[in-house]
Design a protein around this motif. Structure first.
Motif, PDB file in Angstrom:
ATOM      1  N   ARG A  41       2.894  -4.860   2.856  1.00 33.97           N
ATOM      2  CA  ARG A  41       2.282  -3.631   3.559  1.00 33.97           C
ATOM      3  C   ARG A  41       3.226  -2.623   3.735  1.00 33.97           C
ATOM      4  NH1 ARG A  41      -2.706  -3.404   2.886  1.00 33.97           N
ATOM      5  NH2 ARG A  41      -4.126  -4.498   4.564  1.00 33.97           N
ATOM      6  N   GLY A  42       3.383  -1.932   2.523  1.00 32.08           N
ATOM      7  CA  GLY A  42       4.211  -0.775   2.490  1.00 32.08           C
ATOM      8  C   GLY A  42       3.674   0.445   1.123  1.00 32.08           C
ATOM      9  N   ILE A  43       4.472   0.507   0.373  1.00 35.23           N
ATOM     10  CA  ILE A  43       4.222   1.642  -0.540  1.00 35.23           C
ATOM     11  C   ILE A  43       2.940   1.227  -1.500  1.00 35.23           C
ATOM     12  CG2 ILE A  43       5.921   0.989  -2.310  1.00 35.23           C
ATOM     13  CD1 ILE A  43       6.095   3.839  -2.752  1.00 35.23           C
ATOM     14  N   VAL A  44       2.727  -0.111  -1.715  1.00 37.45           N
ATOM     15  CA  VAL A  44       1.786  -0.477  -2.531  1.00 37.45           C
ATOM     16  C   VAL A  44       0.300  -0.164  -1.952  1.00 37.45           C
ATOM     17  CG1 VAL A  44       0.901  -2.168  -4.208  1.00 37.45           C
ATOM     18  CG2 VAL A  44       3.292  -1.941  -3.773  1.00 37.45           C
ATOM     19  N   SER A  45       0.317  -0.942  -0.666  1.00 39.91           N
ATOM     20  CA  SER A  45      -0.636  -0.792   0.203  1.00 39.91           C
ATOM     21  C   SER A  45      -1.267   0.992   0.299  1.00 39.91           C
ATOM     22  CB  SER A  45      -0.736  -1.316   1.457  1.00 39.91           C
ATOM     23  OG  SER A  45      -0.675  -2.802   1.259  1.00 39.91           O
ATOM     24  N   ALA A  46      -0.103   1.653   0.462  1.00 44.04           N
ATOM     25  CA  ALA A  46      -0.449   2.997   1.212  1.00 44.04           C
ATOM     26  C   ALA A  46      -1.253   3.915  -0.128  1.00 44.04           C
ATOM     27  CB  ALA A  46       0.777   3.736   1.419  1.00 44.04           C
ATOM     28  N   GLY A  47      -0.836   3.616  -1.293  1.00 46.31           N
ATOM     29  CA  GLY A  47      -1.557   3.994  -2.508  1.00 46.31           C
ATOM     30  C   GLY A  47      -1.356   5.591  -2.595  1.00 46.31           C
ATOM     31  N   ARG A  48      -2.099   6.339  -3.041  1.00 53.68           N
ATOM     32  CA  ARG A  48      -1.852   7.711  -3.622  1.00 53.68           C
ATOM     33  C   ARG A  48      -2.964   8.664  -2.865  1.00 53.68           C
ATOM     34  NH1 ARG A  48       1.098   8.073  -8.590  1.00 53.68           N
ATOM     35  NH2 ARG A  48       1.461   6.382  -9.250  1.00 53.68           N
ATOM     36  N   ASP A  49      -2.510   9.768  -2.414  1.00 54.77           N
ATOM     37  CA  ASP A  49      -3.374  10.940  -2.053  1.00 54.77           C
ATOM     38  C   ASP A  49      -4.185  11.252  -3.141  1.00 54.77           C
ATOM     39  OD1 ASP A  49      -1.914  12.745  -3.521  1.00 54.77           O
ATOM     40  OD2 ASP A  49      -0.800  13.515  -1.890  1.00 54.77           O
ATOM     41  N   ALA A  50      -5.052  12.355  -2.446  1.00 53.26           N
ATOM     42  CA  ALA A  50      -6.282  12.940  -3.171  1.00 53.26           C
ATOM     43  C   ALA A  50      -5.814  13.624  -4.624  1.00 53.26           C
ATOM     44  CB  ALA A  50      -7.149  13.813  -2.579  1.00 53.26           C
ATOM     45  N   GLN A  51      -4.420  14.116  -4.408  1.00 54.43           N
ATOM     46  CA  GLN A  51      -3.831  14.663  -5.650  1.00 54.43           C
ATOM     47  C   GLN A  51      -2.966  13.820  -6.308  1.00 54.43           C
ATOM     48  OE1 GLN A  51      -3.638  16.369  -2.387  1.00 54.43           O
ATOM     49  NE2 GLN A  51      -5.484  17.526  -3.322  1.00 54.43           N
ATOM     50  N   GLY A  52      -3.099  12.456  -6.248  1.00 54.94           N
ATOM     51  CA  GLY A  52      -2.672  11.396  -7.024  1.00 54.94           C
ATOM     52  C   GLY A  52      -1.123  11.034  -6.758  1.00 54.94           C
ATOM     53  N   ARG A  53      -0.604  11.790  -5.674  1.00 59.68           N
ATOM     54  CA  ARG A  53       0.823  11.520  -5.230  1.00 59.68           C
ATOM     55  C   ARG A  53       0.858  10.225  -4.467  1.00 59.68           C
ATOM     56  NH1 ARG A  53       1.210  17.589  -3.472  1.00 59.68           N
ATOM     57  NH2 ARG A  53      -0.348  16.555  -1.938  1.00 59.68           N
ATOM     58  N   ASN A  54       2.049   9.543  -4.735  1.00 59.46           N
ATOM     59  CA  ASN A  54       2.336   8.470  -4.057  1.00 59.46           C
ATOM     60  C   ASN A  54       2.455   8.715  -2.253  1.00 59.46           C
ATOM     61  OD1 ASN A  54       2.236   5.841  -5.497  1.00 59.46           O
ATOM     62  ND2 ASN A  54       4.228   6.783  -6.536  1.00 59.46           N
ATOM     63  N   TYR A  55       1.997   7.909  -1.649  1.00 53.65           N
ATOM     64  CA  TYR A  55       2.318   7.972  -0.117  1.00 53.65           C
ATOM     65  C   TYR A  55       3.515   7.243  -0.102  1.00 53.65           C
ATOM     66  CZ  TYR A  55      -2.711   9.569   1.366  1.00 53.65           C
ATOM     67  OH  TYR A  55      -3.878  10.302   1.538  1.00 53.65           O
ATOM     68  N   TYR A  56       4.505   7.984   0.630  1.00 51.81           N
ATOM     69  CA  TYR A  56       5.746   6.974   1.061  1.00 51.81           C
ATOM     70  C   TYR A  56       5.790   6.737   2.622  1.00 51.81           C
ATOM     71  CZ  TYR A  56       7.670   7.674  -3.625  1.00 51.81           C
ATOM     72  OH  TYR A  56       8.191   7.767  -4.685  1.00 51.81           O
ATOM     73  N   PRO A  57       5.123   5.499   2.841  1.00 49.83           N
ATOM     74  CA  PRO A  57       5.109   5.040   4.372  1.00 49.83           C
ATOM     75  C   PRO A  57       6.414   4.817   4.847  1.00 49.83           C
ATOM     76  CG  PRO A  57       4.270   3.253   3.041  1.00 49.83           C
ATOM     77  CD  PRO A  57       4.745   4.629   1.848  1.00 49.83           C
ATOM     78  N   LYS A  58       6.437   4.987   6.281  1.00 52.27           N
ATOM     79  CA  LYS A  58       8.065   4.864   6.691  1.00 52.27           C
ATOM     80  C   LYS A  58       8.232   3.351   6.859  1.00 52.27           C
ATOM     81  CE  LYS A  58       8.461   8.861   9.836  1.00 52.27           C
ATOM     82  NZ  LYS A  58       7.495   9.046  10.817  1.00 52.27           N
ATOM     83  N   LEU A  59       7.111   2.469   7.148  1.00 56.05           N
ATOM     84  CA  LEU A  59       7.160   1.124   6.995  1.00 56.05           C
ATOM     85  C   LEU A  59       6.983   0.382   5.765  1.00 56.05           C
ATOM     86  CD1 LEU A  59       5.466   0.382  10.636  1.00 56.05           C
ATOM     87  CD2 LEU A  59       7.814   0.978  10.132  1.00 56.05           C
ATOM     88  N   GLU A  60       7.986  -0.464   5.409  1.00 57.23           N
ATOM     89  CA  GLU A  60       7.825  -1.409   4.340  1.00 57.23           C
ATOM     90  C   GLU A  60       7.919  -2.817   4.724  1.00 57.23           C
ATOM     91  OE1 GLU A  60       7.647  -1.632   0.086  1.00 57.23           O
ATOM     92  OE2 GLU A  60       7.596   0.163   1.248  1.00 57.23           O
ATOM     93  N   LEU A  61       6.695  -3.338   4.946  1.00 56.84           N
ATOM     94  CA  LEU A  61       6.654  -4.791   5.689  1.00 56.84           C
ATOM     95  C   LEU A  61       6.027  -5.648   4.793  1.00 56.84           C
ATOM     96  CD1 LEU A  61       5.056  -3.308   8.955  1.00 56.84           C
ATOM     97  CD2 LEU A  61       7.417  -3.546   8.489  1.00 56.84           C
ATOM     98  N   VAL A  62       6.445  -6.947   5.322  1.00 60.75           N
ATOM     99  CA  VAL A  62       5.661  -8.216   4.725  1.00 60.75           C
ATOM    100  C   VAL A  62       5.041  -8.878   5.749  1.00 60.75           C
ATOM    101  CG1 VAL A  62       6.006 -10.375   3.681  1.00 60.75           C
ATOM    102  CG2 VAL A  62       7.181  -8.426   2.890  1.00 60.75           C
ATOM    103  N   ARG A  63       3.675  -8.987   5.651  1.00 58.30           N
ATOM    104  CA  ARG A  63       2.725  -9.533   6.754  1.00 58.30           C
ATOM    105  C   ARG A  63       2.619 -11.069   6.551  1.00 58.30           C
ATOM    106  NH1 ARG A  63      -3.190  -7.414   7.204  1.00 58.30           N
ATOM    107  NH2 ARG A  63      -3.440  -8.964   6.039  1.00 58.30           N
ATOM    108  N   PHE A  64       3.011 -11.756   7.649  1.00 54.93           N
ATOM    109  CA  PHE A  64       2.661 -13.190   7.698  1.00 54.93           C
ATOM    110  C   PHE A  64       1.523 -13.142   8.625  1.00 54.93           C
ATOM    111  CE2 PHE A  64       6.890 -15.278   6.147  1.00 54.93           C
ATOM    112  CZ  PHE A  64       7.439 -14.248   5.748  1.00 54.93           C
ATOM    113  N   THR A  65       0.349 -13.187   8.383  1.00 52.78           N
ATOM    114  CA  THR A  65      -0.897 -13.205   9.163  1.00 52.78           C
ATOM    115  C   THR A  65      -1.361 -14.423   9.440  1.00 52.78           C
ATOM    116  OG1 THR A  65      -1.310 -11.731   7.221  1.00 52.78           O
ATOM    117  CG2 THR A  65      -2.786 -11.530   9.192  1.00 52.78           C
ATOM    118  N   ILE A  66      -1.397 -14.944  10.521  1.00 49.70           N
ATOM    119  CA  ILE A  66      -1.927 -16.348  10.997  1.00 49.70           C
ATOM    120  C   ILE A  66      -3.436 -16.480  11.174  1.00 49.70           C
ATOM    121  CG2 ILE A  66      -1.299 -18.241  12.664  1.00 49.70           C
ATOM    122  CD1 ILE A  66       1.007 -16.842  11.463  1.00 49.70           C
TER     123      ILE A  66
END
Ligand SMILES: *Cc1c(COP(=O)(O)O)cnc(C)c1O
Length: 459
Positions: free
Chosen positions: A384-409
């Motif tokens: 859950r970080g830059i890959v999940s955040a994707g790109r905006d309508a102009q095609g620019r990467n979103y750079y989220p503040k959080l770069e997380l690995v989710r261990f979902t139970i």
């Protein structure tokens, strides 16, 4: 002697699924073949699957019994009416549209309520929710409190809305451009963090003054209610049922992925208190999901959902559910692993920026860490970080503040010993963290890229 009593599961097991155990050599091969994307692994090659808590719950014997009472009629199935009654009784929403899962409901709701140029404020984005808002011509605006973006901040209600941020949006765009405020309970992207009842009440007062709806992403409403019961003054003696009903009462409609809190493997719905919205939804659901009395689901799925909704609101169930997540978080902390605090409702979120500080965000620290954990132990987590955040309508990467690995139970699936294996694996990777190299993306799909993107290891 005074001591803290442990949580324990309010159920016992009567069926088990055997797992395939793998070697490290097999896992190195499997993750390379999967393009270092845990979504592309075969589940057979996974030992403990923490990819998601979506659709991965163990159903109860009562739910399985309910499956046998499926009324597989095309129209007006008995199970639809059971589900409608459950939604009214436990959540208080008047009108129900079943959908195959949460995003089916988001699609229909966004098409009905959003006009091109509209702005939809929300307490942090969710991938599918924001995408449907954008596909309908709207623009998402984050109005969650700043604390939610700080993984170390121990605010008890990091899901709260910052009413000043919302007010600024209303002043800037005008209430007429804001069809609704999108409120998630137990905010997934913030690490499973709750919104307080106090904040909801204030939000309700504010939006009523401006004639703006509140639409509730109620995917994790039961876990949110548990945290309100534990943390908010005046709720200790209230049941989760009562708290959930009150939360819903401050909102005008909802979308639900029943694959999470409601303990089913497939299913969701849209609910509304407005007749006109319901009428429109009843029309649209036929186009995208199926007739309004099944919405892409079998009768048996709706029955299991109706039963699962009731079970999800049991106080003992939630105590064990969140207790298990807390146990894993405490184990990880004891190994010094940087995790999002407070510990959330549905999983542990490891701070990959702090774990792998030598990697830049363009080297995909969270994606890298998820792959390394899989190689170590066969535990499957997700980015859950830059890959999940994707790109905006102009095609620019979103750079989220959080770069997380989710261990979902997953709910009611794994044991305490499994939690130990998971924490130990994270600790083993933590020991050799300085030697870990990042990734480069070699294939990027256009939508929701985290599901299918492929990577190669940097040298
Ligand atoms: C899972 C989820 C959705 C989407 O639901 P699906 O059933 O996966 O389509 C929407 N919002 C939140 C907060 C979710 O966790």
């Amino acid at each position: 002697m005074e001591f803290k009593r442990s949580w324990a599961e309010p159920y016992k097991m009567k069926m088990v699924e055997l797992l395939k155990m793998s070697t490290k050599t097999q896992r190195v091969k499997a993750i390379r073949k999967a393009g270092y994307n845990t979504f592309l692994l075969r589940s057979e090659d996974v030992y403990i699957d923490l990819l998601t808590d979506s659709g991965t719950s163990a159903m109860s014997d009562r739910q399985w019994a309910g499956m046998m009472t499926g009324d597989e009629a095309y129209a007006g199935s008995r199970n639809y009416y059971h589900l409608e009654a459950a939604v009214r009784e436990f959540y208080g929403y008047k009108y129900l549209i079943p959908t195959h899962q949460g995003r089916g409901a988001e699609n229909i709701l966004s098409k009905i309520l959003i006009k091109p140029g509209d702005v939809i404020p929300g307490n942090m984005y969710f991938t599918t929710t924001r995408l449907h808002q954008e596909l309908a011509g709207g623009m998402f605006a984050d109005v969650i409190i700043d604390e939610a973006h700080d993984p170390l901040n121990e605010h008890p209600f990091k899901g709260n809305v910052d009413l000043n941020k919302l007010d600024n949006l209303v002043k800037k765009h005008g209430a007429g451009k804001i069809p609704y405020v999108s409120i998630a309970t137990n905010v997934n992207m913030a690490g499973g963090q709750p919104i307080s009842m106090q904040n909801l009440r204030e939000l309700r007062a504010y939006t009523q003054k401006h004639g703006i709806r509140i639409i509730h992403d109620m995917t994790r409403v039961a876990e949110n209610a548990y945290f309100i019961q534990q943390r908010e003054e005046g709720f200790q003696k209230k049941s989760i049922r009562e708290i959930v009903k009150e939360i819903c009462s401050y909102t005008d409609g909802a979308t639900m992925s029943a694959k999470k809190d409601a303990l089913v493997n497939i299913g969701g719905f849209m609910a509304t208190n407005e007749w006109e919205v319901f009428e429109e939804a009843r029309n649209l659901v036929v186009v995208f999901e199926g007739l309004h009395t099944y919405g892409g689901l079998a009768g048996r799925d709706m029955e299991a959902m109706a039963i699962g909704i009731a079970e999800s609101l049991d106080d003992n169930h939630q105590h064990a559910r969140v207790g298990q997540v807390e146990y894993l978080g405490q184990q990880m902390e004891s190994f010094g692993i940087p995790i999002v605090k407070p510990i959330g409702g549905h999983g542990i979120f490891v701070d990959a920026k702090a774990f792998l500080p030598h990697l830049s965000q363009d080297e995909f620290p969270a994606q890298t860490l998820a792959a390394e954990i899989y190689i170590d132990s066969g535990v499957r987590t997700m980015e859950r970080g830059i890959v999940s955040a994707g790109r905006d309508a102009q095609g620019r990467n979103y750079y989220p503040k959080l770069e997380l690995v989710r261990f979902t139970i997953p709910r009611r699936v794994y044991t305490q010993a499994h939690m130990d294996v998971i924490a130990e694996s994270a600790a083993a990777v933590f020991e050799k963290r300085k030697k870990i190299k990042g990734l480069k993306m070699v294939y990027e799909p256009r939508y929701l890229r985290f599901f299918q993107a492929r990577f190669e290891k940097l040298r």
